[in-house]
Design an enzyme around this catalytic site. Structure first.
Site, short mmCIF file in Angstrom:
data_model
loop_
_atom_site.label_atom_id
_atom_site.label_comp_id
_atom_site.label_asym_id
_atom_site.label_seq_id
_atom_site.Cartn_x
_atom_site.Cartn_y
_atom_site.Cartn_z
N CYS A 199 -46.45 13.18 -23.26
CA CYS A 199 -47.37 13.00 -24.64
C CYS A 199 -48.17 14.18 -25.03
O CYS A 199 -48.55 14.90 -25.00
CB CYS A 199 -47.78 10.96 -24.19
SG CYS A 199 -48.31 9.84 -25.87
N ARG A 221 -46.90 6.20 -37.01
CA ARG A 221 -47.18 6.32 -35.26
C ARG A 221 -45.78 5.91 -35.29
O ARG A 221 -45.34 4.97 -35.96
CB ARG A 221 -48.50 5.41 -35.25
CG ARG A 221 -48.75 6.31 -34.02
CD ARG A 221 -49.54 4.89 -32.91
NE ARG A 221 -49.77 5.16 -31.69
CZ ARG A 221 -50.61 6.23 -31.27
NH1 ARG A 221 -50.64 7.15 -32.04
NH2 ARG A 221 -50.67 6.35 -30.35
N HIS A 280 -43.01 7.08 -21.97
CA HIS A 280 -43.91 6.44 -20.92
C HIS A 280 -42.59 5.51 -20.29
O HIS A 280 -41.74 5.61 -20.47
CB HIS A 280 -44.96 6.17 -21.38
CG HIS A 280 -45.73 6.83 -22.27
ND1 HIS A 280 -46.64 7.70 -21.93
CD2 HIS A 280 -46.32 7.39 -23.77
CE1 HIS A 280 -47.79 7.82 -22.70
NE2 HIS A 280 -47.04 8.29 -23.66
#
Lengths: 253, 432
Positions: A105, A139, A201
């Site tokens: 990320c 997002r 993640h």
């Protein structure tokens, strides 16, 4: 800096030094789980794990065999900028030399060429991976399933940056479910030599131990000068956790 | 005027229908809002004693319940939103049955718990007189994206309050927000004698750069001073509330009681009575799923809601001191937070000795894997919640039990337990 040495149950085949870059500032979504998973697996393979937590301003471990860096908030990224600038050339040289690194990320973005903010600012990256990221209003959030050279990989993405690979840059995987680098080209992450950048993640490694083993194999060889000597092991919980997510996300394809 | 009356009637009708179908609590509010968009503002326009918004990551439900109990014990009529439905339309839906056709709520005070995002919608409609700012921790980051953003929302809530703010002195994000407001601020926090227990309440990794601030406590500020594990005092400069023993265990519940008492005193002023407050706090039942105890086959079964690293950490340190048979149920629906990465920001070492009997929920295997990495043994992995509950209760018939669960897992387990053991309904309290 803090360092912890974890010995294997039996005689040690050698010591692998694992550096977690900026654990306080850059590991907001459980990314420390990756370091935990690597250290635990290094031990189970019969090696000693020396786990170094590298904070801004610490002496850099030039002798490390494996690096992990996670995601952070904008404020976290600002806090590591100066230190990353200082250790950047060393990281670049080590990456070129084949040192395995996993960057997630925020650190994935910082390992790229540059980040273009929504307001038009251009922030330079380390250029270890040939990727460019643009800030986005949208997002990209949700569970992800990828096809990779290590097999099917599951994780969770949560990023507003939209990343595009340079010509010839290999991705980490192809998106079977989720957004990936930018929601458009079906690619996720990037891999150059033994450096893997990804948005995943989850954390990534506990449920995808084959990725851990790929990183550890290279690190073990660099640490001992001998080929990796893995212990046979089964991962029933990780396999079941991963395969259930794969089935939920893409069915029985 | 006529429009408001129509909105109230339509909303009441929608609520009656929705309840008959056992349905959602936001819908009636939506119906009323369609007809009279300003209905929330109008309905609260005659409330004179204060409109309080309680917000923060952890402890909203418990603190709101305590604050309402203390205010009511002082003879005030208080409207509050039902336990756990911390969104604006839920507030309106709950209000509808009490609204006269004028649309103006008849109540001395209003105390509502709202999450940070819904608090913003609320303050756009109705400026609160007071805000109670509890804490900021990582929670459902897939919704709020970043902790800095969450902190900024709470700062806006504080800034929008017209008469006063009550703030957690030990939370650097909250303290920064409260230091910036123009209205009077009352602080609550831990007494210096237990400052070393702060880590039980906060996540330190998100707090770097923040030097510990020693704040001078002034009139109207309160500190929590525990006497032992269950008994504590809430200490103001001129009066002490206590000793209090809550029905809920743990330091987190004690600090919530301190926050509620500080707020009650700010609202009540001269009318505040320490003995009345202490008695009211001692009588508050734990909200469902927050340490609620259900008797199953003669043995207590505790349901403990977990939803973020700080909360799970607090729950483990609160309840971990008395080892019992443990089950953990993790779902990943929207209301749970879809990303389960946060489980790796919790240490499960305290469960190592006894192990975990069962993991369950949609992410049962991920939970078992997480425990494995902390060398905690898992007896069984049973994704189906009811099957897991049966296996858990059957496997441990003669000992106390505890289930840590995410929101939707808790709702499902509670439904099953209610069907078998006659629990209070969602959002309502059991017989006192």
């Amino acid at each position: 800096m803090s360092t912890e040495v974890l010995e294997p149950a039996g005689p040690s085949k050698g010591t692998i030094t694992l550096v977690h870059l900026y654990p306080r500032e850059m590991s907001i979504y459980g990314d420390r789980g990756n370091t935990h998973a690597l250290a635990s697996r290094i031990r189970r393979h019969g090696y000693t794990a020396e786990v170094v937590l590298h904070d801004p301003g610490d002496d850099f471990r030039h002798d490390a065999h494996l690096f992990m860096g996670g995601g952070g908030q904008d404020s976290g990224q600002a806090r590591v900028e100066a230190d990353l600038g200082a250790v950047g050339p060393t990281l670049q040289a080590m990456a070129r030399d084949g040192v395995p690194m996993l960057v997630i990320c925020g650190m994935y973005q910082l390992f790229g060429n540059s980040f273009h903010t929504v307001t038009g600012q251009v922030l330079p990256g380390l250029g270890i991976l040939d990727v460019t990221t643009r800030g986005n209003d949208r997002r990209m959030i949700g569970p992800v399933c990828l096809e990779t050279e290590y097999g099917r990989v599951v994780g969770y993405e949560n990023h507003s940056g939209s990343t595009v690979l340079g010509e010839g840059q290999q991705p980490f995987g192809r998106v079977l479910s989720g957004h990936g680098n930018n929601g458009e080209d079906g690619l996720e992450g990037a891999r150059t030599l033994n450096v893997i950048g990804t948005y995943l993640h989850g954390p990534l490694l506990p449920a995808n131990p084959m990725v851990s083993d790929a990183l550890i194999a290279v690190a073990a060889e660099r640490a001992t000068g001998r080929p990796f000597e893995p212990e046979p092991m089964s991962d029933p919980l990780a396999d079941e956790a991963r395969e259930r997510q794969v089935r939920r996300l893409i069915g029985h394809r | 005027m006529l429009r408001t009356a129509a909105a109230v009637v339509a909303g009441k009708t929608a609520r009656a229908l929705a309840r008959r179908r056992g349905g959602g609590s936001a819908f009636p509010g939506l119906v009323a809002e369609r007809i009279q968009p300003r209905i929330l503002r109008r309905s609260l326009s005659c409330v004179r004693g204060g409109i309080v918004v309680v917000s923060g990551t952890n402890g909203k439900t418990t603190t709101t319940k305590m604050l309402v109990a203390v205010l009511r014990a002082h003879g005030r009529s208080v409207f509050t939103n039902p336990t756990g439905s911390n969104f604006t339309r839920g507030v309106l839906s709950e209000m509808l049955p009490q609204l006269p056709l004028s649309g103006r709520l008849v109540s001395d005070m209003v105390v509502v718990e709202l999450d940070e995002a819904h608090a913003m919608r609320f303050i756009d409609e109705v400026p609160p007189t007071h805000a109670l700012l509890l804490n900021v921790a990582r929670d459902q980051l897939d919704r709020f994206a970043e902790i800095d953003h969450t902190a900024a929302l709470l700062a806006r809530l504080g800034a929008a309050s017209t008469e006063g703010v009550v703030a957690n002195a030990d939370d650097p994000f909250i303290a920064r927000a409260a230091d910036a407001v123009d209205v009077p601020v009352r602080w609550f926090g831990l007494d210096a004698s237990i400052a070393d227990r702060l880590p039980e309440l906060t996540e330190h990794d998100a707090r770097f750069d923040d030097e510990p601030v020693t704040r001078q406590y002034g009139p109207g500020d309160a500190r929590l001073r525990p006497v032992d594990e269950r008994v504590f005092d809430i200490v103001f400069d001129d009066v002490t509330v206590g000793p209090v023993t809550l029905r809920q265990r743990g330091l987190a519940a004690m600090i919530n009681a301190t926050a509620a008492t500080t707020t009650a005193r700010m609202l009540l002023g001269e009318a505040f009575d320490a003995a009345t407050a202490a008695t009211a706090l001692a009588a508050v039942q734990p909200p469902f799923g927050r340490g609620e105890v259900i008797i199953v086959d003669g043995q207590p079964l505790e349901l403990v809601l977990v939803k973020n690293p700080a909360g799970f950490g607090v729950a483990l340190s609160t309840y971990g001191t008395t080892p019992v048979a443990t089950m953990i149920a993790i779902n990943d629906n929207d209301a749970d937070g879809r990303d389960v990465s946060w489980l790796y920001d919790v240490s499960f070492a305290s469960l190592r000795e006894r192990g975990v009997a069962v993991t369950s929920g949609m992410r049962a295997y991920d939970m078992a894997l997480r425990l494995h990495y902390d060398d905690v043994h898992t007896g069984q992995v049973v994704p189906d919640l009811d099957t897991a509950l049966d296996a858990f209760t059957a496997g441990h018939p003669d000992e106390p039990k505890r289930i840590f669960c995410t929101y939707t897992a808790m709702m499902a387990l509670r439904r099953t337990l209610a069907a078998r053991h006659g629990l209070a309904q969602f959002g309502e309290d059991g017989p006192q």
